[in-house]
Design a protein around this motif. Structure first.
Motif, mmCIF file in Angstrom:
data_model
loop_
_atom_site.group_PDB
_atom_site.id
_atom_site.type_symbol
_atom_site.label_atom_id
_atom_site.label_comp_id
_atom_site.label_asym_id
_atom_site.label_seq_id
_atom_site.Cartn_x
_atom_site.Cartn_y
_atom_site.Cartn_z
ATOM 1 N N ASN A 42 8.138 23.411 -4.066
ATOM 2 C CA ASN A 42 7.925 22.095 -4.653
ATOM 3 C C ASN A 42 9.234 21.467 -5.146
ATOM 4 O OD1 ASN A 42 5.198 20.704 -5.519
ATOM 5 N ND2 ASN A 42 4.796 22.839 -5.028
ATOM 6 N N VAL A 43 10.083 22.308 -5.768
ATOM 7 C CA VAL A 43 11.371 21.811 -6.263
ATOM 8 C C VAL A 43 12.174 21.257 -5.095
ATOM 9 C CG1 VAL A 43 13.570 22.492 -7.297
ATOM 10 C CG2 VAL A 43 11.430 23.343 -8.254
ATOM 11 N N VAL A 44 12.263 22.058 -4.010
ATOM 12 C CA VAL A 44 13.000 21.619 -2.822
ATOM 13 C C VAL A 44 12.387 20.332 -2.282
ATOM 14 C CG1 VAL A 44 13.621 22.239 -0.459
ATOM 15 C CG2 VAL A 44 13.745 23.951 -2.277
ATOM 16 N N ALA A 45 11.038 20.249 -2.270
ATOM 17 C CA ALA A 45 10.361 19.058 -1.752
ATOM 18 C C ALA A 45 10.666 17.838 -2.615
ATOM 19 C CB ALA A 45 8.852 19.297 -1.686
ATOM 20 N N ILE A 46 10.667 18.000 -3.942
ATOM 21 C CA ILE A 46 11.001 16.874 -4.826
ATOM 22 C C ILE A 46 12.387 16.344 -4.493
ATOM 23 C CG2 ILE A 46 11.573 16.206 -7.204
ATOM 24 C CD1 ILE A 46 9.606 18.333 -8.159
ATOM 25 N N VAL A 61 5.214 16.696 6.158
ATOM 26 C CA VAL A 61 5.386 18.066 5.664
ATOM 27 C C VAL A 61 5.364 18.079 4.141
ATOM 28 C CG1 VAL A 61 6.937 20.059 5.635
ATOM 29 C CG2 VAL A 61 6.725 18.669 7.711
ATOM 30 N N PHE A 62 6.091 17.097 3.552
ATOM 31 C CA PHE A 62 6.136 17.045 2.087
ATOM 32 C C PHE A 62 4.739 16.806 1.522
ATOM 33 C CE2 PHE A 62 10.668 15.384 2.757
ATOM 34 C CZ PHE A 62 11.177 16.666 2.731
ATOM 35 N N ASP A 63 3.957 15.928 2.174
ATOM 36 C CA ASP A 63 2.585 15.665 1.713
ATOM 37 C C ASP A 63 1.737 16.931 1.783
ATOM 38 O OD1 ASP A 63 3.348 13.111 1.320
ATOM 39 O OD2 ASP A 63 2.281 12.250 3.025
ATOM 40 N N ALA A 64 1.906 17.679 2.866
ATOM 41 C CA ALA A 64 1.135 18.917 3.025
ATOM 42 C C ALA A 64 1.491 19.921 1.932
ATOM 43 C CB ALA A 64 1.406 19.522 4.406
ATOM 44 N N ILE A 65 2.785 20.041 1.678
ATOM 45 C CA ILE A 65 3.213 20.956 0.607
ATOM 46 C C ILE A 65 2.575 20.547 -0.715
ATOM 47 C CG2 ILE A 65 5.198 21.668 -0.801
ATOM 48 C CD1 ILE A 65 6.911 21.548 1.729
ATOM 49 N N ALA A 68 -1.236 21.362 -0.724
ATOM 50 C CA ALA A 68 -1.429 22.811 -0.849
ATOM 51 C C ALA A 68 -1.140 23.267 -2.283
ATOM 52 C CB ALA A 68 -0.523 23.550 0.130
ATOM 53 N N SER A 69 -0.047 22.763 -2.834
ATOM 54 C CA SER A 69 0.325 23.166 -4.195
ATOM 55 C C SER A 69 -0.768 22.782 -5.170
ATOM 56 C CB SER A 69 1.613 22.478 -4.632
ATOM 57 O OG SER A 69 2.598 22.609 -3.663
ATOM 58 N N VAL A 70 -1.239 21.547 -5.059
ATOM 59 C CA VAL A 70 -2.230 21.044 -5.999
ATOM 60 C C VAL A 70 -3.499 21.886 -5.940
ATOM 61 C CG1 VAL A 70 -3.837 19.136 -6.272
ATOM 62 C CG2 VAL A 70 -1.373 18.716 -6.306
ATOM 63 N N ILE A 71 -3.903 22.256 -4.730
ATOM 64 C CA ILE A 71 -5.097 23.083 -4.581
ATOM 65 C C ILE A 71 -4.875 24.459 -5.217
ATOM 66 C CG2 ILE A 71 -6.525 24.301 -2.882
ATOM 67 C CD1 ILE A 71 -6.150 21.782 -1.081
ATOM 68 N N VAL A 72 -3.737 25.066 -4.911
ATOM 69 C CA VAL A 72 -3.448 26.391 -5.474
ATOM 70 C C VAL A 72 -3.365 26.324 -6.993
ATOM 71 C CG1 VAL A 72 -1.737 28.244 -5.613
ATOM 72 C CG2 VAL A 72 -2.305 27.244 -3.401
ATOM 73 N N PHE A 73 -2.671 25.296 -7.509
ATOM 74 C CA PHE A 73 -2.525 25.183 -8.959
ATOM 75 C C PHE A 73 -3.886 24.995 -9.639
ATOM 76 C CE2 PHE A 73 2.064 23.430 -8.488
ATOM 77 C CZ PHE A 73 2.500 24.713 -8.211
ATOM 78 N N ALA A 74 -4.755 24.173 -9.015
ATOM 79 C CA ALA A 74 -6.086 23.949 -9.576
ATOM 80 C C ALA A 74 -6.885 25.250 -9.571
ATOM 81 C CB ALA A 74 -6.811 22.865 -8.793
ATOM 82 N N ALA A 75 -6.850 25.952 -8.434
ATOM 83 C CA ALA A 75 -7.577 27.223 -8.321
ATOM 84 C C ALA A 75 -7.066 28.205 -9.373
ATOM 85 C CB ALA A 75 -7.394 27.798 -6.919
ATOM 86 N N GLU A 76 -5.750 28.291 -9.485
ATOM 87 C CA GLU A 76 -5.148 29.214 -10.452
ATOM 88 C C GLU A 76 -5.619 28.855 -11.865
ATOM 89 O OE1 GLU A 76 -1.154 28.567 -11.290
ATOM 90 O OE2 GLU A 76 -0.858 30.487 -12.285
ATOM 91 N N TYR A 77 -5.631 27.537 -12.171
ATOM 92 C CA TYR A 77 -6.009 27.095 -13.511
ATOM 93 C C TYR A 77 -7.441 27.506 -13.849
ATOM 94 C CZ TYR A 77 -6.987 24.024 -17.457
ATOM 95 O OH TYR A 77 -7.341 23.545 -18.678
ATOM 96 N N PHE A 78 -8.378 27.241 -12.899
ATOM 97 C CA PHE A 78 -9.787 27.520 -13.217
ATOM 98 C C PHE A 78 -10.063 29.017 -13.246
ATOM 99 C CE2 PHE A 78 -10.104 23.034 -11.883
ATOM 100 C CZ PHE A 78 -10.607 22.551 -13.069
ATOM 101 N N LEU A 79 -9.375 29.765 -12.370
ATOM 102 C CA LEU A 79 -9.524 31.228 -12.412
ATOM 103 C C LEU A 79 -9.027 31.770 -13.751
ATOM 104 C CD1 LEU A 79 -8.512 32.529 -8.867
ATOM 105 C CD2 LEU A 79 -10.695 32.876 -10.054
ATOM 106 N N ARG A 80 -7.884 31.259 -14.193
ATOM 107 C CA ARG A 80 -7.319 31.670 -15.459
ATOM 108 C C ARG A 80 -8.269 31.359 -16.624
ATOM 109 N NH1 ARG A 80 -1.748 32.851 -16.376
ATOM 110 N NH2 ARG A 80 -0.884 32.028 -14.460
#
Lengths: 276, 276, 276, 276
Positions: A42-46, A61-65, A68-80
């Motif tokens: 994400n840092v590199v993409a920014i 590619v940047f949009d896909a990254i 993907a990040s947003v989905i992973v971060f959301a999943a991580e948040y709710f699992l946590r």
């Protein structure tokens, strides 16, 4: 462990998910590494997305990254949030989870994906900028994962009074310097030293020793004052950094002595056993 | 010693060459001094050869220094490779030598003379530049010989975690600073803050306190942000240096206590007895 | 004392002159203070004499200060040379005095008045400049009198190896930085990066973080290189300063413990009892 | 306490006022906080009042803040003067109060409100400026209240000799640098290096590493000299800061050990129990 597994496979799963998300055990380290890699991506993409020529070519590619990040971060948040009750400190299902969600780090986690979804409700040009800032919050998430920030936090807390004291001195040096320089240079350079906030900009770039050279005293009085203020003020500005450096080294020495082992049964650790 | 000399004069010679090339004993110190002098001569030649007026006059001298260096460096490399089996760690004739040649320092040694000979095979204008870079690798060889670099290496290894932690903080400060400044200044200075990499250049020259002044914020928001980011970021950038300095002093204190003697028979030393 | 006074009043006078010139006893402190005041007067005269408008008005005053200083410095030098045999280390009348005069500090003393008298033999415009430089040597004399310089000398000697090691690293960083930047920027800025010595000027102002901004990389490759070199090189340049600072504090702590008393009879002191 | 209250309610009130103004007890902390808040408000008013657009709009608010501050500061000053006899050190009604008023901090307190009232006697344009400077003295009052300054004072006193020694070295480096650079650059840049004081400005901005870039050597000799002077001089300038930093950390460690309790009866404290 035996007691816990007796209370049902869900509880066991929850404990394992909790341990994994806290970076404990082999799975934990893999999860931590994966999240860290995604954040660095994400840092590199920014950085690269802002370059027009690259955005035109690799915008997809940047949009896909980002997605993907947003989905992973959301999943991580709710699992946590679901697994946090495995921690005795947040044991109660509702009150515990609310307190867990109210911690600053949890809010950073939330902010790392929520703004992205807000776009679907009310789209305008300004929001597009906000979407980009989502990525900035993912950078802030980096702090959640890397031990260095925790280290810095401990160092700051250990020397809180010294840092506050020296910071006060630095602010005092800033205000005195800018006020005096405003009176000394306002006549000769009415634009560059238009008011005290303008002189503050000079004071900051001088006392930090950055010295761009866009605002420089020209009168003799101004130069004499600037010389005295610089010599005293630079010392005031260097003090917090010196104290922070001392605190950082001490904090590391302290942690190195306190190494404890991970309990092989429940996966809990009582002190940091790795890295440090 | 008596055992070794019984195994033939070649083995004895090999052991002596090995010791001399490792800078041990009287011969070793002479060899070390000579190689160091040749490298320093190369450094002076690199610096002066680039001056056109000097190149026209003394070009032949610089070429002679280069040729002499390359021959000496090549001879040193192959002698080192031949004699390395005297070291128990690389005892086996083929596998030992291969492992010896694969070490980073051995590769630097190789690169300090190989590019020169590549010229004879395929000559074009670009290669002339590469020939000049040969000399740069001779400078890198300096690191092989001077104890200071070994010292730095030990200091870095001893505080690996602290340095990594503070370096992460510095990178984080860089990315956050450049992203925020890009949003703040992009409108007012579309050329100087064209994208985040451009803002990164500003962030680096500000947080290192170099402050050339070629890129300076002009908007009020930009200046306020720059002031806050500078004050926090400069501390983050100073931390690794402070930690490295502490490590360096500690490393020296540690070495000073560990002084051991050279074995007068075999020429081996178990701890550094000179200099430190 | 009783033995010495029995050997004649001249010996006693010599011992007293020696003690006074070494700054020992009440008279010594007065002499030291007077010489220091004269030197500081010289420093002020050097600074103000260069200002044309002041030179025209007060030129006579500056000339008088110069003449007075030169006479006092010459008198002090010859008295010191005459009395030095009171010190057991320089007891022999001729050989001892020659060794005394050959010390670096004695040469500085000599240079602080000799050039002034040279003017009477061969006067030309160039010599007038040399006359002015006399005053510069009087500033160097400051080092003879102020304890701080002796302190600095001890600190440098105590950490000689560390300083040498870090200085080597700094020089290495300078050479590598300037060579690489010359190759990177020579094409785009053939005047500012004309050769490696020109690039060295860039490297020095960058690695010391002065950053005037008169030489700045403009190509992308140059900026990326400059960023990496700056981050690494600044640390290398800060190391000697950090080590010197540590040594200075240690040296003071060490001296504070070693306080000894002055012998009330002969005026000799075995360790520094004042100030520190 | 019982003895004191027996000596009349006025004495008791005086002791309480004294304790409150010295920041002791609950009332003391409230008073201290209120004065501190008023001073910070003054700092903000100084900074913002100088901005023309804000002065036109909120000029009345700034005037009100100024008047209120002056009244509070005057009241505080006279109460302090009246109550100071509660301190055994200033017990005598007249002589004690005079000695109390003669302390530097008391003079700062006096200067924070007196100039304001002087305006009513003799009004002219120049005095308006002086009125503005009143606020500057209120900033100096900050030092009276914030513990950080006392800390800095102790640190400076503890390392007085080291700081004096390194400061001498810094001054010496300044004078030598500016004299040499004046001779080297005066011919090529007769305006920028017009005399030694002009060269001093260059030396200060270089040795502090500020490096605005308004005065830069252009000759080869000047650049070589500047490089050598910068490398040596920057170390000299960094020494006082490093020593001050060490002293500050040590001072805090020392105070932390000396924590004492407040007497719950009389409100006096024997060592600092809060904050540190």
């Amino acid at each position: 462990m035996t007691e816990e597994s007796a209370r049902g496979p869900l509880l066991l799963l929850r404990a394992r998910v909790h341990a994994a998300l806290e970076g404990k055990g082999r799975t934990g380290r893999v999860v931590e590494g994966a999240v860290l890699a995604l954040i660095l991506l994400n840092v590199v993409a920014i950085v690269l997305d802002s370059v027009d020529s690259l955005d035109r070519r690799f915008g997809g590619v940047f949009d896909a990254i980002e997605l993907a990040s947003v989905i992973v971060f959301a999943a991580e948040y709710f699992l946590r949030l679901w697994a946090c009750t495995a921690d005795p400190a947040y044991r109660r299902p509702v009150a515990g989870r609310l307190r867990f969600a109210a911690r600053p780090l949890a809010i950073v986690d939330l902010l790392s994906f929520v703004p992205y979804f807000l776009v679907f409700w009310d789209v305008d040009l300004r929001v597009f900028r906000a979407v980009r800032l989502v990525r900035f919050f993912s950078v802030a998430k980096l702090g959640r994962n890397v031990r260095a920030i925790a280290m810095l936090g401990s160092a700051v807390r250990a020397k809180r009074d010294e840092l506050l004291a020296t910071f006060t001195l630095a602010i005092l040096a800033l205000v005195i310097s800018s006020t005096l320089m405003y009176f000394a240079e306002n006549g000769a350079q009415p634009e560059k030293f238009a008011d005290v906030p303008h002189a503050l900009w000079w004071a900051i770039e001088t006392l930090t020793t950055v010295g761009y050279g866009d605002v420089v005293p020209v009168t003799t009085l101004g130069k004499v004052l600037a010389a005295i203020l610089a010599i005293c003020g630079i010392a005031m500005f260097a003090l917090p950094t010196l104290i922070l450096g001392t605190a950082f080294v001490e904090e590391y020495d302290r942690r190195r002595k306190r190494r404890h082992v991970t309990c092989p049964d429940c996966g809990k650790e009582f002190e940091e056993p790795r890295g440090t």
